[in-house]
Scaffold this motif. Structure first.
Motif, PDB file in Angstrom:
ATOM      1  N   THR A 102      52.887  14.078  -1.601  1.00  0.00           N
ATOM      2  CA  THR A 102      52.915  13.891  -0.146  1.00  0.00           C
ATOM      3  C   THR A 102      53.958  14.801   0.491  1.00  0.00           C
ATOM      4  O   THR A 102      53.665  15.527   1.444  1.00  0.00           O
ATOM      5  CB  THR A 102      53.222  12.418   0.213  1.00  0.00           C
ATOM      6  OG1 THR A 102      52.211  11.587  -0.344  1.00  0.00           O
ATOM      7  CG2 THR A 102      53.273  12.216   1.719  1.00  0.00           C
ATOM      8  N   GLY A 103      55.167  14.769  -0.040  1.00  0.00           N
ATOM      9  CA  GLY A 103      56.255  15.550   0.542  1.00  0.00           C
ATOM     10  C   GLY A 103      56.028  17.044   0.470  1.00  0.00           C
ATOM     11  O   GLY A 103      56.216  17.764   1.465  1.00  0.00           O
ATOM     12  N   ILE A 104      55.611  17.524  -0.683  1.00  0.00           N
ATOM     13  CA  ILE A 104      55.400  18.968  -0.849  1.00  0.00           C
ATOM     14  C   ILE A 104      54.303  19.470   0.079  1.00  0.00           C
ATOM     15  O   ILE A 104      54.457  20.483   0.751  1.00  0.00           O
ATOM     16  CB  ILE A 104      55.080  19.306  -2.313  1.00  0.00           C
ATOM     17  CG1 ILE A 104      56.355  19.249  -3.134  1.00  0.00           C
ATOM     18  CG2 ILE A 104      54.425  20.669  -2.439  1.00  0.00           C
ATOM     19  CD1 ILE A 104      56.150  19.522  -4.595  1.00  0.00           C
ATOM     20  N   VAL A 105      53.192  18.765   0.128  1.00  0.00           N
ATOM     21  CA  VAL A 105      52.079  19.240   0.952  1.00  0.00           C
ATOM     22  C   VAL A 105      52.401  19.103   2.443  1.00  0.00           C
ATOM     23  O   VAL A 105      52.054  19.986   3.234  1.00  0.00           O
ATOM     24  CB  VAL A 105      50.758  18.547   0.563  1.00  0.00           C
ATOM     25  CG1 VAL A 105      49.660  18.821   1.575  1.00  0.00           C
ATOM     26  CG2 VAL A 105      50.322  19.035  -0.818  1.00  0.00           C
ATOM     27  N   ALA A 106      53.079  18.047   2.850  1.00  0.00           N
ATOM     28  CA  ALA A 106      53.458  17.913   4.257  1.00  0.00           C
ATOM     29  C   ALA A 106      54.345  19.083   4.675  1.00  0.00           C
ATOM     30  O   ALA A 106      54.140  19.677   5.746  1.00  0.00           O
ATOM     31  CB  ALA A 106      54.174  16.581   4.503  1.00  0.00           C
ATOM     32  N   LEU A 107      55.296  19.461   3.840  1.00  0.00           N
ATOM     33  CA  LEU A 107      56.154  20.607   4.155  1.00  0.00           C
ATOM     34  C   LEU A 107      55.390  21.924   4.080  1.00  0.00           C
ATOM     35  O   LEU A 107      55.547  22.789   4.941  1.00  0.00           O
ATOM     36  CB  LEU A 107      57.346  20.652   3.191  1.00  0.00           C
ATOM     37  CG  LEU A 107      58.424  19.606   3.393  1.00  0.00           C
ATOM     38  CD1 LEU A 107      59.427  19.644   2.244  1.00  0.00           C
ATOM     39  CD2 LEU A 107      59.133  19.807   4.725  1.00  0.00           C
ATOM     40  N   ALA A 108      54.557  22.072   3.046  1.00  0.00           N
ATOM     41  CA  ALA A 108      53.814  23.319   2.861  1.00  0.00           C
ATOM     42  C   ALA A 108      52.816  23.552   3.988  1.00  0.00           C
ATOM     43  O   ALA A 108      52.492  24.693   4.320  1.00  0.00           O
ATOM     44  CB  ALA A 108      53.086  23.309   1.514  1.00  0.00           C
ATOM     45  N   GLU A 109      52.336  22.499   4.599  1.00  0.00           N
ATOM     46  CA  GLU A 109      51.310  22.611   5.633  1.00  0.00           C
ATOM     47  C   GLU A 109      51.879  23.064   6.978  1.00  0.00           C
ATOM     48  O   GLU A 109      51.141  23.600   7.810  1.00  0.00           O
ATOM     49  CB  GLU A 109      50.587  21.259   5.782  1.00  0.00           C
ATOM     50  CG  GLU A 109      49.448  21.254   6.758  1.00  0.00           C
ATOM     51  CD  GLU A 109      48.272  22.146   6.366  1.00  0.00           C
ATOM     52  OE1 GLU A 109      47.375  22.307   7.207  1.00  0.00           O
ATOM     53  OE2 GLU A 109      48.235  22.682   5.245  1.00  0.00           O
ATOM     54  N   ILE A 110      53.173  22.902   7.194  1.00  0.00           N
ATOM     55  CA  ILE A 110      53.781  23.308   8.466  1.00  0.00           C
ATOM     56  C   ILE A 110      53.632  24.820   8.623  1.00  0.00           C
ATOM     57  O   ILE A 110      54.091  25.594   7.793  1.00  0.00           O
ATOM     58  CB  ILE A 110      55.272  22.913   8.532  1.00  0.00           C
ATOM     59  CG1 ILE A 110      55.464  21.418   8.319  1.00  0.00           C
ATOM     60  CG2 ILE A 110      55.895  23.379   9.852  1.00  0.00           C
ATOM     61  CD1 ILE A 110      54.825  20.533   9.361  1.00  0.00           C
ATOM     62  N   GLY A 111      52.965  25.236   9.667  1.00  0.00           N
ATOM     63  CA  GLY A 111      52.729  26.653   9.928  1.00  0.00           C
ATOM     64  C   GLY A 111      51.627  27.271   9.097  1.00  0.00           C
ATOM     65  O   GLY A 111      51.362  28.466   9.203  1.00  0.00           O
ATOM     66  N   ASP A 112      50.962  26.487   8.263  1.00  0.00           N
ATOM     67  CA  ASP A 112      49.878  26.969   7.418  1.00  0.00           C
ATOM     68  C   ASP A 112      48.647  27.263   8.281  1.00  0.00           C
ATOM     69  O   ASP A 112      48.514  26.739   9.388  1.00  0.00           O
ATOM     70  CB  ASP A 112      49.555  25.892   6.372  1.00  0.00           C
ATOM     71  CG  ASP A 112      48.633  26.387   5.280  1.00  0.00           C
ATOM     72  OD1 ASP A 112      49.094  27.182   4.442  1.00  0.00           O
ATOM     73  OD2 ASP A 112      47.462  25.966   5.257  1.00  0.00           O
ATOM     74  N   LYS A 113      47.728  28.078   7.753  1.00  0.00           N
ATOM     75  CA  LYS A 113      46.557  28.437   8.558  1.00  0.00           C
ATOM     76  C   LYS A 113      45.705  27.226   8.914  1.00  0.00           C
ATOM     77  O   LYS A 113      45.086  27.192   9.964  1.00  0.00           O
ATOM     78  CB  LYS A 113      45.714  29.511   7.874  1.00  0.00           C
ATOM     79  CG  LYS A 113      44.972  29.065   6.655  1.00  0.00           C
ATOM     80  CD  LYS A 113      44.140  30.212   6.090  1.00  0.00           C
ATOM     81  CE  LYS A 113      43.469  29.771   4.815  1.00  0.00           C
ATOM     82  NZ  LYS A 113      42.654  30.823   4.246  1.00  0.00           N
ATOM     83  N   THR A 114      45.680  26.202   8.050  1.00  0.00           N
ATOM     84  CA  THR A 114      44.893  25.025   8.403  1.00  0.00           C
ATOM     85  C   THR A 114      45.578  24.217   9.507  1.00  0.00           C
ATOM     86  O   THR A 114      44.898  23.597  10.319  1.00  0.00           O
ATOM     87  CB  THR A 114      44.606  24.147   7.165  1.00  0.00           C
ATOM     88  OG1 THR A 114      45.799  23.973   6.407  1.00  0.00           O
ATOM     89  CG2 THR A 114      43.530  24.769   6.300  1.00  0.00           C
ATOM     90  N   GLN A 115      46.906  24.252   9.570  1.00  0.00           N
ATOM     91  CA  GLN A 115      47.567  23.597  10.695  1.00  0.00           C
ATOM     92  C   GLN A 115      47.306  24.391  11.977  1.00  0.00           C
ATOM     93  O   GLN A 115      47.095  23.808  13.041  1.00  0.00           O
ATOM     94  CB  GLN A 115      49.063  23.439  10.465  1.00  0.00           C
ATOM     95  CG  GLN A 115      49.690  22.583  11.570  1.00  0.00           C
ATOM     96  CD  GLN A 115      51.166  22.412  11.417  1.00  0.00           C
ATOM     97  OE1 GLN A 115      51.891  23.385  11.251  1.00  0.00           O
ATOM     98  NE2 GLN A 115      51.608  21.162  11.493  1.00  0.00           N
ATOM     99  N   LEU A 116      47.297  25.698  11.874  1.00  0.00           N
ATOM    100  CA  LEU A 116      46.947  26.524  13.038  1.00  0.00           C
ATOM    101  C   LEU A 116      45.513  26.214  13.481  1.00  0.00           C
ATOM    102  O   LEU A 116      45.232  26.160  14.682  1.00  0.00           O
ATOM    103  CB  LEU A 116      47.105  28.008  12.706  1.00  0.00           C
ATOM    104  CG  LEU A 116      48.512  28.452  12.309  1.00  0.00           C
ATOM    105  CD1 LEU A 116      48.503  29.912  11.875  1.00  0.00           C
ATOM    106  CD2 LEU A 116      49.496  28.223  13.432  1.00  0.00           C
ATOM    107  N   LEU A 117      44.625  26.011  12.524  1.00  0.00           N
ATOM    108  CA  LEU A 117      43.248  25.622  12.843  1.00  0.00           C
ATOM    109  C   LEU A 117      43.230  24.287  13.571  1.00  0.00           C
ATOM    110  O   LEU A 117      42.481  24.116  14.539  1.00  0.00           O
ATOM    111  CB  LEU A 117      42.401  25.554  11.569  1.00  0.00           C
ATOM    112  CG  LEU A 117      40.967  25.040  11.720  1.00  0.00           C
ATOM    113  CD1 LEU A 117      40.165  25.912  12.679  1.00  0.00           C
ATOM    114  CD2 LEU A 117      40.288  24.972  10.355  1.00  0.00           C
TER     115      LEU A 117
END
Length: 191
Positions: A8-23
């Motif tokens: 949970t923690g790693i993916v929540a941090l990794a997702e910040i600014g990721d292309k899927t978050q931009l999507l």
């Protein structure tokens, strides 16, 4: 439970600014219907990460624990480097409007997540922890923690988030996991 919390923690941090978050930001701005977008992200993530988790579990059956330790250790360190590379989003990944808000979100998000950092992390985490359910549940929750606010708050939070700092923290966590794995910490701790 450790696999769930770390995933949970790693993916929540990794997702910040990721292309899927931009999507997620783009879909929210385009459709302005947060519930079907959030549900679409959830469905796409479960399917995508279940596939990634199954792949990670399958990999563990192919190689010896010693080889797996080295592959995972190096993979986590490589993920740390990848975290420091900014993502770019291609507008064409959100072009399925004829499918409706939910359908567009599911298809666009699923395709954008293919080969993405969080999908690769899910493969590695599932292989590391040999806990398919908890890893997939954790990575899915991590995606929702990062993307639901993006959909709900949109531009109000996009420019206030220190993406480089968040990515730096995520990279540091991946380095620690990689070094610990290479040193055999997982084998000594029972995961």
């Amino acid at each position: 439970m450790q696999a769930f919390l770390i995933s949970t923690g790693i993916v929540a941090l990794a997702e910040i600014g990721d292309k899927t978050q931009l999507l997620a930001f783009i879909l929210a701005a385009r459709f302005r219907k947060p519930v079907p977008i959030i549900l679409g992200i959830f469905v796409a993530t479960i399917v995508n990460h279940a596939f990634a988790g199954a792949l990670g579990a399958w990999v563990t059956s192919l190689v010896t624990p010693e080889i797996l330790r080295w592959v995972l250790g190096v993979s986590f360190i490589a993920m740390a480097g990848w975290m420091l590379v900014p993502d770019k989003f291609d507008e064409s990944e959100a072009k399925f409007a004829k499918l409706g808000v939910f359908g567009t979100t599911v298809v666009a998000f699923f395709l954008a997540e293919m080969g993405d950092k969080t999908q690769v992390a899910t493969v590695a985490l599932a292989a590391q922890y040999s806990s398919f359910f908890w890893v997939v549940a954790g990575t899915t929750l991590g995606m929702m923690i990062a993307n639901a606010p993006a959909v709900l708050l949109g531009d109000r939070i996009a420019h206030r988030m220190p993406v480089r700092v968040v990515h730096g923290v995520a990279a540091l966590i991946f380095v620690v996991l990689g070094v610990a794995t290479l040193l055999g910490a997982g084998a000594r701790l029972g995961f």
